[in-house]
Design an enzyme around this catalytic site. Structure first.
Site, PDB file in Angstrom:
ATOM      1  N   ARG A 158       0.846  -1.185   0.000  1.00  0.00           N
ATOM      2  CA  ARG A 158       0.000   0.000   0.000  1.00  0.00           C
ATOM      3  C   ARG A 158       0.886   1.240   0.000  1.00  0.00           C
ATOM      4  NH1 ARG A 158      -2.419  -3.340   4.117  1.00  0.00           N
ATOM      5  NH2 ARG A 158      -4.549  -3.998   3.572  1.00  0.00           N
ATOM      6  N   LYS A 182      -2.663  -2.128   7.770  1.00  0.00           N
ATOM      7  CA  LYS A 182      -3.841  -1.575   8.435  1.00  0.00           C
ATOM      8  C   LYS A 182      -4.023  -2.229   9.803  1.00  0.00           C
ATOM      9  CE  LYS A 182      -6.585  -0.103   4.472  1.00  0.00           C
ATOM     10  NZ  LYS A 182      -7.889  -0.226   3.765  1.00  0.00           N
ATOM     11  N   HIS A 251      -1.782   2.773  -6.028  1.00  0.00           N
ATOM     12  CA  HIS A 251      -2.610   1.594  -5.800  1.00  0.00           C
ATOM     13  C   HIS A 251      -2.740   0.742  -7.053  1.00  0.00           C
ATOM     14  CE1 HIS A 251      -4.323   0.302  -2.087  1.00  0.00           C
ATOM     15  NE2 HIS A 251      -5.428  -0.124  -2.647  1.00  0.00           N
ATOM     16  N   ARG A 254      -0.222  -1.919  -6.782  1.00  0.00           N
ATOM     17  CA  ARG A 254      -0.667  -2.966  -5.847  1.00  0.00           C
ATOM     18  C   ARG A 254      -1.720  -3.851  -6.505  1.00  0.00           C
ATOM     19  NH1 ARG A 254      -1.514  -4.440  -0.292  1.00  0.00           N
ATOM     20  NH2 ARG A 254      -3.713  -4.584   0.295  1.00  0.00           N
ATOM     21  N   HIS A 277      -4.962  -8.695   3.572  1.00  0.00           N
ATOM     22  CA  HIS A 277      -6.410  -8.556   3.713  1.00  0.00           C
ATOM     23  C   HIS A 277      -6.905  -9.409   4.875  1.00  0.00           C
ATOM     24  CE1 HIS A 277      -7.006  -7.368  -0.797  1.00  0.00           C
ATOM     25  NE2 HIS A 277      -6.663  -6.349  -0.048  1.00  0.00           N
ATOM     26  N   TYR A 286     -10.163  -9.736  -7.284  1.00  0.00           N
ATOM     27  CA  TYR A 286      -9.161 -10.005  -8.313  1.00  0.00           C
ATOM     28  C   TYR A 286      -9.494 -11.246  -9.132  1.00  0.00           C
ATOM     29  CZ  TYR A 286      -6.645  -6.433  -5.801  1.00  0.00           C
ATOM     30  OH  TYR A 286      -6.305  -5.245  -5.203  1.00  0.00           O
TER      31      TYR A 286
END
Length: 322
Positions: A158, A182, A251, A254, A277, A286
């Site tokens: 990220r 995150k 992004h 990524r 994630h 994806y």
């Protein structure tokens, strides 16, 4: 002609609890300044709307009021995803107010945002990325830029993870990088050969810019940590200068990493771990990109397929002769 509503500043009775909530997020929940700013913007917008509509206290807001607010956001053109974020901010704010005994219920609890079509992330194809990343840097700062973009694409970082990297996060011998994602969750990722080479080229340049006390891996001309905005600007500049056929943003690298990894491996769980994630449903977007790629190859290659452009909205049928 409808009367134009003049923006007004909501009173302390509405803004005060918001300030208390933001302090709670920063001090007790340890949320980042960016996260706190996002909550502040969402809740200030809600408070302004309430004040314009004649509301003066959080405790008198009803579910009907929240639905009207959602309708207002929808009319103003916000997407379902953005409205869902506003509702999430309101729900969490009311949880805080309940804890502080300033309200008796959470009026946003059962309100849902309108559904909107899910946009697929934009990616760059392998050939174009190879062309862009194989381009030679023209000066020391472009050497840094190439290193950043190689690392972002190599490890699926990220923007915030890339900007937050320190020197000690990279293990050149082991070919790994340690990132803070995150929720302050740390993960260790592999780094590809080309990215490792780019880092080795950048480090001597960096030592001539940054002081010994500066921990950041990527620094500006002044020697301090490179900002998010600067990274975005430099990637766009690199794309324009090196001949990209679309505007590049961090992004996208990524997304391209994730799509290309899934396309080659088919291992959704591994891609989830690499991206950091928490929910595999986030990674499944994806698979739609992967299917579009396969469908294009099918339409272009199968002798009985309809040879016209695949737009992702419908599936071409093969003529079976039955």
């Amino acid at each position: 002609m409808p009367e134009t509503r003049v923006p007004v500043t909501p009173p302390e009775v509405l803004t005060g609890p918001i300030s208390d909530f933001i302090r709670h997020l920063a001090a007790e929940k340890r949320h980042s300044p960016r996260t706190c700013d996002a909550y502040q913007r969402d809740l200030t917008r809600l408070a302004t709307w309430l004040w314009q509509e004649g509301g003066g206290e959080w405790r008198v807001v009803s579910g009907h009021d929240v639905r009207r607010y959602v309708a207002t956001l929808n009319r103003e053109g916000l997407s379902g995803r953005s409205i869902a974020r506003h509702l999430s901010s309101a729900r969490r704010f009311y949880q805080f107010l309940l804890r502080e005994r300033l309200v008796t219920d959470n009026p946003a609890l059962d309100i849902r945002a309108p559904k909107s079509g899910r946009r697929l992330p934009r990616v760059t194809d392998v050939d174009q990325l190879n062309h862009l990343l194989d381009a030679s840097p023209d000066d020391p700062l472009e050497m840094r830029d190439l290193c950043m973009f190689e690392l972002m694409y190599s490890s699926g970082l990220r923007l915030s993870e890339l900007a937050g990297l320190n020197l000690d996060a990279v293990d050149l011998k082991g070919g790994e990088v340690r990132v803070l994602g995150k929720g302050s969750k740390e993960r260790v990722l592999p780094v590809g050969r080309k990215a490792l080479k780019a880092i080795r080229c950048w480090l001597p340049v960096r030592s001539g810019l940054a002081s010994e006390q500066e921990p950041a891996l990527f620094v500006s001309r002044r020697g301090d940590r490179l900002s998010h905005r600067s990274i975005q600007s430099r990637l766009n500049r690199w794309g324009l200068k090196k001949g990209a056929d679309q505007k590049l943003h961090p992004h996208m690298l990524r997304h391209s990493f994730a799509s290309h990894m899934l396309e080659s491996s088919g291992d959704l769980r591994a891609v989830q771990e690499l991206l950091g994630h928490a929910d595999i449903a986030t990674t499944q977007v994806y698979t739609h990109l992967d299917f579009q790629h396969l469908a294009r190859v099918y339409d272009q290659s199968h002798p009985r397929a309809r040879r016209h452009r695949y737009d992702g909205s419908e599936r071409k049928e093969m003529n079976t002769g039955e």
